[in-house]
Design an enzyme around this catalytic site. Sequence first.
Site, PDB file in Angstrom:
ATOM      1  NE  ARG A 106      18.862  72.018  40.595  1.00  0.00           N
ATOM      2  CZ  ARG A 106      19.476  71.441  39.570  1.00  0.00           C
ATOM      3  NH1 ARG A 106      20.777  71.357  39.558  1.00  0.00           N
ATOM      4  NH2 ARG A 106      18.794  70.957  38.561  1.00  0.00           N
ATOM      5  CD  GLU A 164      14.983  65.985  24.049  1.00  0.00           C
ATOM      6  OE1 GLU A 164      15.541  66.462  25.047  1.00  0.00           O
ATOM      7  OE2 GLU A 164      14.945  66.531  22.935  1.00  0.00           O
TER       8      GLU A 164
HETATM    9  P1  AMP Z   1      11.681  66.634  34.521  1.00  0.00           P
HETATM   10  O1  AMP Z   1      11.804  65.170  34.861  1.00  0.00           O
HETATM   11  O2  AMP Z   1      11.707  66.898  33.056  1.00  0.00           O
HETATM   12  O3  AMP Z   1      10.474  67.261  35.199  1.00  0.00           O
HETATM   13  O4  AMP Z   1      12.985  67.347  35.064  1.00  0.00           O
HETATM   14  C1  AMP Z   1      13.090  67.702  36.395  1.00  0.00           C
HETATM   15  C2  AMP Z   1      14.482  67.570  36.921  1.00  0.00           C
HETATM   16  O5  AMP Z   1      15.455  68.095  36.016  1.00  0.00           O
HETATM   17  C3  AMP Z   1      14.621  68.347  38.200  1.00  0.00           C
HETATM   18  O6  AMP Z   1      15.378  67.584  39.118  1.00  0.00           O
HETATM   19  C4  AMP Z   1      15.316  69.639  37.803  1.00  0.00           C
HETATM   20  O7  AMP Z   1      16.253  70.020  38.780  1.00  0.00           O
HETATM   21  C5  AMP Z   1      15.985  69.332  36.465  1.00  0.00           C
HETATM   22  N1  AMP Z   1      15.668  70.336  35.428  1.00  0.00           N
HETATM   23  C6  AMP Z   1      14.945  70.103  34.307  1.00  0.00           C
HETATM   24  N2  AMP Z   1      14.852  71.195  33.539  1.00  0.00           N
HETATM   25  C7  AMP Z   1      15.525  72.175  34.194  1.00  0.00           C
HETATM   26  C8  AMP Z   1      15.764  73.575  33.932  1.00  0.00           C
HETATM   27  N3  AMP Z   1      15.301  74.196  32.828  1.00  0.00           N
HETATM   28  N4  AMP Z   1      16.481  74.285  34.840  1.00  0.00           N
HETATM   29  C9  AMP Z   1      16.944  73.666  35.955  1.00  0.00           C
HETATM   30  N5  AMP Z   1      16.747  72.371  36.264  1.00  0.00           N
HETATM   31  C10 AMP Z   1      16.048  71.618  35.405  1.00  0.00           C
END
Ligand code: AMP
Length: 172
Positions: free
Chosen positions: A59, A96
């Site tokens: 996105r 995770e």
């Molecule tokens: P992180 O590496 O955990 O910060 O995850 C970020 C990535 O995962 C981004 O590219 C987000 O688009 C996606 N993502 C993680 N959690 C969500 C959520 N609750 N809703 C939508 N997209 C998420």
Amino acid sequence: MDELKKKIREIPDFPKPGILFYDVTTLLKDPEGLRAAVDVFTQRYADKRISKVLGIESRGFILGPVLAYNLNAGFVPVRKQGKLPAETLNVSYELEYGTDTLEIHKDAVEPDERVLIIDDLIATGGTAAATVEMVETFGANLVEVAFLIELSFLNGRAKLPSDLPVFSVLKY
Ligand code: AMP
């Protein structure tokens, strides 16, 4: 900003139980919502002499190029493993369960550039941290990391260098 929040659809238990998914497609399809979101970023970075916007798959590929166009900057995709055709730089990061790998073309950024990273959402911060590492490898100047949504309760910022500016439009 509450108006923008109302345009984001929240889907419980997607993609797995316990996750509340923030679906930005409902904001993107709304002409006023899309304009308002892009305008916030454009105004913030208009005079920051950004030369490259790095968008994170997938996105970040939607907001990134529109912003890059507005800033007269170039756009660079940061992709999941195996998608980019030329020579790549790879960074792996912890999930995770297991690890994931992001890639960027080796010739995508020059050391003298001013870079902005953008994604739709920061959750645990692992994805953004891996992308920051890439910019550091290039030796480029990372101006800021920007998100439409920040899940503050997950404290993803803590995974990023403490002196790195982080900006998010909507906090949850
Ligand atoms: P992180 O590496 O955990 O910060 O995850 C970020 C990535 O995962 C981004 O590219 C987000 O688009 C996606 N993502 C993680 N959690 C969500 C959520 N609750 N809703 C939508 N997209 C998420």
